[in-house]
Design an enzyme around this catalytic site. Structure first.
Site, PDB file in Angstrom:
ATOM      1  N   LYS A   1       6.460 107.071  10.844  1.00 17.39           N
ATOM      2  CA  LYS A   1       6.058 105.930  10.019  1.00 17.39           C
ATOM      3  C   LYS A   1       4.564 105.656  10.104  1.00 17.39           C
ATOM      4  O   LYS A   1       3.897 105.437   9.082  1.00 17.39           O
ATOM      5  CB  LYS A   1       6.852 104.697  10.456  1.00 17.39           C
TER       6      LYS A   1
ATOM      7  N   GLU B   1       7.273  93.375   6.446  1.00 25.55           N
ATOM      8  CA  GLU B   1       8.341  93.140   7.406  1.00 25.55           C
ATOM      9  C   GLU B   1       8.435  91.688   7.864  1.00 25.55           C
ATOM     10  O   GLU B   1       9.539  91.131   7.919  1.00 25.55           O
ATOM     11  CB  GLU B   1       8.172  94.093   8.592  1.00 25.55           C
TER      12      GLU B   1
ATOM     13  N   ASP C   1      15.042  99.049   6.254  1.00 23.09           N
ATOM     14  CA  ASP C   1      13.978  98.896   7.245  1.00 23.09           C
ATOM     15  C   ASP C   1      13.698 100.275   7.827  1.00 23.09           C
ATOM     16  O   ASP C   1      14.452 100.764   8.667  1.00 23.09           O
ATOM     17  CB  ASP C   1      14.404  97.912   8.334  1.00 23.09           C
TER      18      ASP C   1
ATOM     19  N   ASP D   1       6.065  89.991  14.558  1.00 25.92           N
ATOM     20  CA  ASP D   1       6.864  91.212  14.487  1.00 25.92           C
ATOM     21  C   ASP D   1       6.157  92.315  15.269  1.00 25.92           C
ATOM     22  O   ASP D   1       5.131  92.830  14.844  1.00 25.92           O
ATOM     23  CB  ASP D   1       7.060  91.610  13.020  1.00 25.92           C
TER      24      ASP D   1
END
Length: 883
Positions: free
Chosen positions: A416, A493, A354, A515
């Site tokens: 990211k 995810e 992750d 999420d």
């Protein structure tokens, strides 16, 4: 604490009134092997086979009277039972005479007396004999058949559990009847064999927590025996047994090692050991098994109620850090401890990663569960930060995080969300792009994992936000490849979190996963059942995350400093970094409290000391971020709408991602899903464990499981009027392959452009351009002539391949083929050359060999800022031969 077992099995008898029981001795040997296995029962076992009365009496008396208070005692009898005319029960030994049971058999009353004299209050008796149905308690009795004769006196007392073979077996007493026909000789093996099988392969672990309790063993044996022999129904009787009595561990369950260690630590008399157990509790809260997570949560509740204030304080902190919501009033019982064993590591285990906006984690798939890998500092997550020092050194993770305040300009965070954008930082001769930052972080995770297992890793699965575009996914794959990882799959995810939640669920379940991480929000609606995890719809926002909530607190503090002290801190980078850290801390605290204090002394470079001392309430925080909360509505509503389901069809709502710890998020999701109470058990490890599970599926370590993901955005071409012709629509299950026929927009057109775009907007310029193919020197054709067969092929990793093939033949034939392939769909207006392919993952552009006899030329450009090497390519030329 010790576990001791005594097994008495008599298969042959001197008195021929008692039938031979050939299965008794064999079953006793198997039971002794299972109970004595340190990885299953861990009992110290004594076995007596075909024993006479006096040695059996001595063994039984010693077994019960010499036990300590903390010992677990298990007595298993596989033999004949006998009742006299006064209904007194006896156990038949090898030398027992039917006419003199009082002096040659073992009275049940005598065993009951020894049990009463024993200091142990955890005694389990398993009776596999003709008269076991008569040995039933009149308290908490469970059976499925007709009740037998109730003889409660022999085993009355605290802590007694009796598991009997049957209530339906015939019993005999002294009289004219030949007792050899009271029961078939093989019947006891049905009961004992079921006990052995349930313990040996872990089948009796019905709740999946890795431990077999007496209740679970009874339920398992009851069902097995009922299927084998009609009317035979085992009975469980309990007399004031306190707590759950566990008999064995499931050999299939790796978590049991840590569960056993945790159960021992949380009840230890030493406070420091109970405090140390919190590390195990934290690990087990991230297990892929819901029973394991539930056991860890129950243990954590017990520690929250601990009499030691420091233990309780740290337990409460862990509860709130995990985002588990309000602490229940009722506390969970601390479980007892079985023995533990060490699991065997898998050679080159597959891994899941992750890569988060704020923190990253890596998990190993070993056995049938996921083990999160601690980094060099012992933490299960690594900060997603990279810093360049003044000396030119590059720091990664925790070391880089320490540079945030003192070296803010050259510390990369939230890389990211900058993937695929051309962002970079430069200090001296060192230049780091977002992909370079990702590579460094992923390389650190790989190094930590290889150090942890002492060898190389297997295949890897990466997670990305569901709303990541193809360019961002490709950038992350490229970074992982440079970091030495063998990436086999990229999954969304929310899908990973759903995989963690639903791996072992057989019932058809609709799950909405919300999420909210540090920089992105993703919502997916997923159907789980019968080994298939199918994404029905996904939606999100790549520019909304927990960092935005932090930013609002920073803005509030900057205004307070300006209003109170007349100082503008926005240009003071050191002060802004301190405010950023304080804001994040305040946000976390307001997830579990209603008020937090922000105290920052000596803030800012001013002529006078600037001390910021503010109090922020949860109500104020929610007011200043209300618009951010409202932005969370759209992804939820759209995912439910796109999946074409009603609120009543939702079975579970899962929150994952660190920012979902905020109470307002949970309340909003509850409102948007028809009042469903969100499940928070997957915060924060649900995503990395799901990725590791997918790596196990790819490696065939997890059989019969299929993951079906979807595209997060539509793919299509720009038409001649600037609009978009969508070919693959968002939420299409991948892999997917679509074909479209394209042609000219005007007569005698000799130049065309094929613009591949990604997005939902109607105008091509408002979407992301993936690739542009510019073609010139085309043979003239009439307007709307279909010339090119274009195929968009997207694989399970959302990697796009565009293939174009020139159509041959006269106009009528081309029109016919176009109608056949497009099913009367209106013709498009795009054109390219024969056999041109674009592989988007690597950025390569090439053509397959073709015949050469034409002057057509093409120039291929990729407008993504990532693929700098593709700019200014030499035109590719083909000369197709005459048909």
């Amino acid at each position: 604490m010790a576990s001791r077992a005594l097994i008495i099995a008599n298969s042959r008898y001197d008195d021929d009134h008692f039938a031979v029981l050939p299965a008794a001795a064999a079953d006793a040997a198997e039971l002794a092997k299972v109970l004595g296995d340190p990885n299953i029962g861990g009992f110290s076992v004594d076995t007596l086979v075909d024993v006479e009365q006096r040695p059996a009496m001595r063994a039984l008396e010693s077994f019960f009277t010499q036990a300590r208070s903390e010992d677990l005692l298990l007595l298993h009898l596989s033999l004949h039972g006998w009742k006299d005319l006064r209904n007194r029960l006896y156990f038949v030994m090898r030398d027992t005479e039917r006419d003199y049971p009082g002096s040659t058999a073992i009275p049940a009353d005598t065993i009951g007396t020894w049990m009463g004299e024993s200091r142990s209050r955890r005694i389990v008796v398993m009776l596999d004999c003709c008269y076991s149905g008569a040995f039933t308690m009149n308290t908490q009795r469970r059976d499925a058949g007709a009740p037998g004769v109730d003889v409660a006196e022999p085993f009355a007392g605290n802590g007694r559990v009796v598991l009997t073979a049957s209530t339906a077996l015939q019993y005999a007493h002294e009289g004219d009847r030949d007792v050899r026909y009271s029961r078939a000789p093989a019947q006891p093996s049905v009961f004992t064999s079921a006990v052995v099988n349930g313990l040996r392969d872990g089948s009796a672990d019905l709740d999946g927590d890795g431990l077999v309790s007496v209740d679970e063993l009874y339920d398992y044996v009851h069902e097995r025996v009922r299927r084998r022999i009609a009317g035979q129904t085992p009975t469980l009787s309990v007399d004031n047994a306190q707590g759950t009595i566990y008999l064995a561990r499931s050999p299939r369950h790796d978590d049991v090692d840590r569960l056993a260690e945790m159960r021992s630590a949380v009840v230890d008399v030493q406070p420091w050991k109970r405090m140390g157990s919190l590390h195990l509790v934290q690990q087990l809260l991230g297990s892929v098994r819901e029973p394991t997570r539930d056991a860890a949560q129950a243990a954590l509740l017990g520690l929250i109620a601990d009499q030691d204030r420091e233990v309780a304080r740290r337990a409460r902190k862990l509860w709130h850090d995990r985002g588990l919501g309000e602490i229940p009033t009722a506390r969970g019982l601390r479980p007892s401890r079985p023995a533990a064993h060490q699991p065997n590591a898998t050679h080159e285990p597959p891994v899941g990663i992750d890569f988060g906006t704020t923190n990253s984690a890596i998990g190993l798939f070993q056995g049938d569960d996921v083990w999160l890998v601690p980094n060099a500092e012992g933490a299960l997550t690594t900060p997603s930060m990279v810093a360049i020092t003044s000396e030119g050194d590059i720091l990664v993770g925790t070391a880089a995080k320490r540079q945030v305040i003192t070296n803010p300009d050259y510390t990369a965070r939230s890389a990211k969300i900058k993937l695929g954008t051309g962002w970079d930082i430069t200090r001296g001769d060192l230049r780091l792009t977002a992909e370079d930052v990702a590579e460094r972080i992923l390389a650190r995770l790989r190094a930590d994992a290889e150090t942890y297992i002492g060898g190389p890793l297997g295949v890897a699965v990466l997670t990305v936000p569901a709303n990541f575009d193809l360019d961002q996914r490709a950038a992350l794959v490229e970074a992982a490849d440079r970091a030495g990882l063998r990436v086999r799959r990229v999954i969304n995810e929310p899908t990973a979190a759903a995989l963690t939640y639903g791996l072992n669920r057989e019932a058809d379940t609709n799950v909405l996963v919300f999420d909210l991480g540090g920089g992105t929000i993703d919502v997916s609606l997923i159907n789980i059942g019968e080994g298939v995890v199918e994404v029905r719809a996904t939606c999100g926002d790549n520019h909304l995350g927990g960092d935005d909530w932090d930013g609002r607190i920073v803005q509030h503090l900057v205004r307070r400093a300006l209003d109170t002290h007349g100082v503008d801190l926005t240009h003071d980078m050191t002060a802004m970094q301190r405010l950023q850290e304080a804001a994040e801390t305040a946000k976390i605290e307001l997830s579990s409290t209603t008020t937090t204090a922000i105290n920052l002394p000596h803030l800012g470079s001013t002529d006078f000391p600037l001390h910021l001392d503010e109090t922020l309430t949860r109500e104020e925080f929610e007011d200043m971020t209300r618009d951010l909360l409202e932005r969370c509505r759209r992804p939820v509503e759209r995912a439910i709408r796109d999946a074409h389901i009603q609120h009543s069809e939702l079975d579970q709502v899962i929150l994952t991602g660190g920012a979902t710890r905020m109470p307002a998020i949970g309340e909003l999701v509850r409102q948007l899903t028809g009042g469903k109470q969100p499940y928070r058990g997957l915060i924060p490890e649900g995503i990395v464990t799901g990725a590791a599970l997918q790596s196990g599926i790819i490696s065939h370590a997890i059989p019969d499981t299929l993951l079906l993901d979807v595209t997060s955005a539509s793919l299509g071409f720009e038409s001649h009027d600037g609009t978009v012709e969508k070919v693959i629509h968002r939420n299409t299950t991948i892999p997917a392959r679509r074909t479209v026929i394209v042609g000219t927009s005007v007569d005698s057109q000799t130049a065309m452009t094929l613009n591949v775009v990604e997005g939902e907007e109607e105008t091509a310029s408002d979407n992301r351009t993936l690739a542009v193919l510019e073609l010139s020197d085309l043979p003239p054709h009439p307007r709307r002539t279909p010339l090119i067969d274009v195929v968009l092929d997207i694989d399970a990793n959302s990697v796009l391949c565009v293939t174009a093939r020139e159509l041959r033949g006269d106009t009528r034939q081309l029109h016919s083929r176009a109608q056949e392939l497009q099913q009367a769909r209106e013709l498009g207006y795009w054109v390219t050359l024969e056999e041109l392919e674009v592989q988007y993952l690597t950025g390569r552009v090439w053509s397959t060999p073709v015949n050469r006899s034409s002057s057509a030329k093409a120039v291929a450009l990729v407008r993504s800022p990532r693929w700098q090497t593709l700019r200014g390519l030499t035109p590719l030329a083909w000369e197709p031969s005459e048909p």
